[in-house]
Design a protein around this motif. Structure first.
Motif, PDB file in Angstrom:
ATOM      1  N   ASN A   5      -6.816   1.247  -5.489  1.00 17.95           N
ATOM      2  CA  ASN A   5      -5.653   0.636  -4.855  1.00 17.95           C
ATOM      3  C   ASN A   5      -4.366   1.306  -5.328  1.00 17.95           C
ATOM      4  OD1 ASN A   5      -7.250  -1.119  -3.446  1.00 17.95           O
ATOM      5  ND2 ASN A   5      -6.998  -2.816  -4.883  1.00 17.95           N
ATOM      6  N   ASP A   6      -4.307   1.605  -6.627  1.00 19.70           N
ATOM      7  CA  ASP A   6      -3.122   2.282  -7.156  1.00 19.70           C
ATOM      8  C   ASP A   6      -2.938   3.641  -6.502  1.00 19.70           C
ATOM      9  OD1 ASP A   6      -2.560   0.172  -8.801  1.00 19.70           O
ATOM     10  OD2 ASP A   6      -3.437   1.080 -10.599  1.00 19.70           O
ATOM     11  N   LYS A   7      -4.025   4.357  -6.336  1.00 21.33           N
ATOM     12  CA  LYS A   7      -3.956   5.671  -5.702  1.00 21.33           C
ATOM     13  C   LYS A   7      -3.416   5.550  -4.276  1.00 21.33           C
ATOM     14  CE  LYS A   7      -7.161   9.148  -7.350  1.00 21.33           C
ATOM     15  NZ  LYS A   7      -8.423   9.795  -7.133  1.00 21.33           N
ATOM     16  N   THR A   8      -3.949   4.606  -3.541  1.00 23.59           N
ATOM     17  CA  THR A   8      -3.531   4.419  -2.156  1.00 23.59           C
ATOM     18  C   THR A   8      -2.062   4.037  -2.085  1.00 23.59           C
ATOM     19  OG1 THR A   8      -5.760   3.644  -1.662  1.00 23.59           O
ATOM     20  CG2 THR A   8      -4.077   3.214  -0.015  1.00 23.59           C
ATOM     21  N   ASP A   9      -1.619   3.124  -2.922  1.00 23.84           N
ATOM     22  CA  ASP A   9      -0.218   2.713  -2.937  1.00 23.84           C
ATOM     23  C   ASP A   9       0.688   3.877  -3.315  1.00 23.84           C
ATOM     24  OD1 ASP A   9      -0.908   0.173  -2.212  1.00 23.84           O
ATOM     25  OD2 ASP A   9      -0.814  -0.640  -4.257  1.00 23.84           O
ATOM     26  N   ASN A  10       0.261   4.652  -4.299  1.00 23.54           N
ATOM     27  CA  ASN A  10       1.052   5.786  -4.748  1.00 23.54           C
ATOM     28  C   ASN A  10       1.172   6.834  -3.647  1.00 23.54           C
ATOM     29  OD1 ASN A  10       2.589   7.204  -6.502  1.00 23.54           O
ATOM     30  ND2 ASN A  10       0.914   7.900  -7.807  1.00 23.54           N
ATOM     31  N   ASP A  11       0.097   7.102  -2.914  1.00 21.91           N
ATOM     32  CA  ASP A  11       0.125   8.059  -1.810  1.00 21.91           C
ATOM     33  C   ASP A  11       1.052   7.568  -0.704  1.00 21.91           C
ATOM     34  OD1 ASP A  11      -1.600   9.745  -3.113  1.00 21.91           O
ATOM     35  OD2 ASP A  11      -3.394   9.053  -2.037  1.00 21.91           O
ATOM     36  N   LYS A  12       1.000   6.289  -0.415  1.00 20.73           N
ATOM     37  CA  LYS A  12       1.867   5.728   0.627  1.00 20.73           C
ATOM     38  C   LYS A  12       3.334   5.872   0.228  1.00 20.73           C
ATOM     39  CE  LYS A  12      -1.267   2.286   2.562  1.00 20.73           C
ATOM     40  NZ  LYS A  12      -1.513   0.849   2.732  1.00 20.73           N
ATOM     41  N   ARG A  14       4.680   8.101  -1.818  1.00 18.33           N
ATOM     42  CA  ARG A  14       5.065   9.507  -1.742  1.00 18.33           C
ATOM     43  C   ARG A  14       5.282   9.930  -0.301  1.00 18.33           C
ATOM     44  NH1 ARG A  14       0.597  11.875  -5.447  1.00 18.33           N
ATOM     45  NH2 ARG A  14       1.213  10.957  -7.395  1.00 18.33           N
ATOM     46  N   SER A  15       4.371   9.565   0.574  1.00 15.96           N
ATOM     47  CA  SER A  15       4.508   9.957   1.972  1.00 15.96           C
ATOM     48  C   SER A  15       5.694   9.236   2.615  1.00 15.96           C
ATOM     49  CB  SER A  15       3.231   9.691   2.761  1.00 15.96           C
ATOM     50  OG  SER A  15       2.983   8.303   2.839  1.00 15.96           O
ATOM     51  N   GLY A  16       5.961   8.006   2.176  1.00 14.96           N
ATOM     52  CA  GLY A  16       7.102   7.267   2.697  1.00 14.96           C
ATOM     53  C   GLY A  16       8.415   7.928   2.327  1.00 14.96           C
ATOM     54  N   VAL A  17       8.508   8.415   1.104  1.00 13.00           N
ATOM     55  CA  VAL A  17       9.726   9.089   0.661  1.00 13.00           C
ATOM     56  C   VAL A  17       9.877  10.399   1.407  1.00 13.00           C
ATOM     57  CG1 VAL A  17      10.836  10.226  -1.290  1.00 13.00           C
ATOM     58  CG2 VAL A  17       9.772   7.996  -1.601  1.00 13.00           C
ATOM     59  N   SER A  18       8.821  11.150   1.522  1.00 10.51           N
ATOM     60  CA  SER A  18       8.928  12.429   2.217  1.00 10.51           C
ATOM     61  C   SER A  18       9.225  12.196   3.699  1.00 10.51           C
ATOM     62  CB  SER A  18       7.665  13.265   2.045  1.00 10.51           C
ATOM     63  OG  SER A  18       6.558  12.609   2.609  1.00 10.51           O
ATOM     64  N   ARG A  19       8.704  11.139   4.254  1.00 12.08           N
ATOM     65  CA  ARG A  19       8.988  10.812   5.653  1.00 12.08           C
ATOM     66  C   ARG A  19      10.463  10.467   5.807  1.00 12.08           C
ATOM     67  NH1 ARG A  19       8.802   5.974   9.043  1.00 12.08           N
ATOM     68  NH2 ARG A  19       8.361   6.645  11.156  1.00 12.08           N
ATOM     69  N   GLN A  20      10.980   9.673   4.869  1.00 12.52           N
ATOM     70  CA  GLN A  20      12.399   9.318   4.913  1.00 12.52           C
ATOM     71  C   GLN A  20      13.271  10.562   4.787  1.00 12.52           C
ATOM     72  OE1 GLN A  20      12.930   6.385   1.854  1.00 12.52           O
ATOM     73  NE2 GLN A  20      12.722   4.683   3.296  1.00 12.52           N
ATOM     74  N   ASP A  21      12.883  11.467   3.905  1.00  9.22           N
ATOM     75  CA  ASP A  21      13.643  12.709   3.749  1.00  9.22           C
ATOM     76  C   ASP A  21      13.611  13.526   5.028  1.00  9.22           C
ATOM     77  OD1 ASP A  21      14.326  12.058   1.164  1.00  9.22           O
ATOM     78  OD2 ASP A  21      12.732  13.278   0.253  1.00  9.22           O
ATOM     79  N   ARG A  22      12.443  13.600   5.656  1.00 11.21           N
ATOM     80  CA  ARG A  22      12.329  14.339   6.923  1.00 11.21           C
ATOM     81  C   ARG A  22      13.202  13.697   7.997  1.00 11.21           C
ATOM     82  NH1 ARG A  22       6.699  13.962   6.153  1.00 11.21           N
ATOM     83  NH2 ARG A  22       6.639  12.606   7.960  1.00 11.21           N
ATOM     84  N   LEU A  23      13.179  12.369   8.067  1.00 10.85           N
ATOM     85  CA  LEU A  23      13.987  11.667   9.066  1.00 10.85           C
ATOM     86  C   LEU A  23      15.478  11.861   8.810  1.00 10.85           C
ATOM     87  CD1 LEU A  23      12.010   8.319   9.463  1.00 10.85           C
ATOM     88  CD2 LEU A  23      12.206  10.185  11.108  1.00 10.85           C
ATOM     89  N   LYS A  24      15.898  11.785   7.545  1.00 12.53           N
ATOM     90  CA  LYS A  24      17.300  12.016   7.207  1.00 12.53           C
ATOM     91  C   LYS A  24      17.729  13.404   7.645  1.00 12.53           C
ATOM     92  CE  LYS A  24      17.762   9.231   3.035  1.00 12.53           C
ATOM     93  NZ  LYS A  24      17.993   9.305   1.591  1.00 12.53           N
TER      94      LYS A  24
END
Length: 65
Positions: A5-12, A14-24
């Motif tokens: 569960n920790d791995k899955t949350d951590n991946d989400k 990371r991808s959420g931050v990179s997605r936000q950076d891409r959107l910005k």
């Protein structure tokens, strides 16, 4: 199981931050492009109404005669 569960949350996260950076970045580039297009259109429209002589100003733009 907690480690999975920790791995899955951590991946989400990371991808959420990179997605936000891409959107910005995409939004910033889009804004720059739109501003450039607006400037280009304004320049291509010809002289603005401010350049036209008014009844109280002569052709040279000076008040009076």
């Amino acid at each position: 199981m907690t480690r999975e569960n920790d791995k899955t949350d951590n991946d989400k996260t990371r991808s959420g931050v990179s997605r936000q950076d891409r959107l910005k970045s995409a939004l910033r580039e889009n804004l720059k492009r739109r501003k450039a297009q607006a400037r280009q259109r304004a320049g291509a429209a010809g002289p603005s109404r401010e350049d036209e002589p008014t009844p109280d100003k002569g052709i040279g733009g000076k008040a009076g005669g």
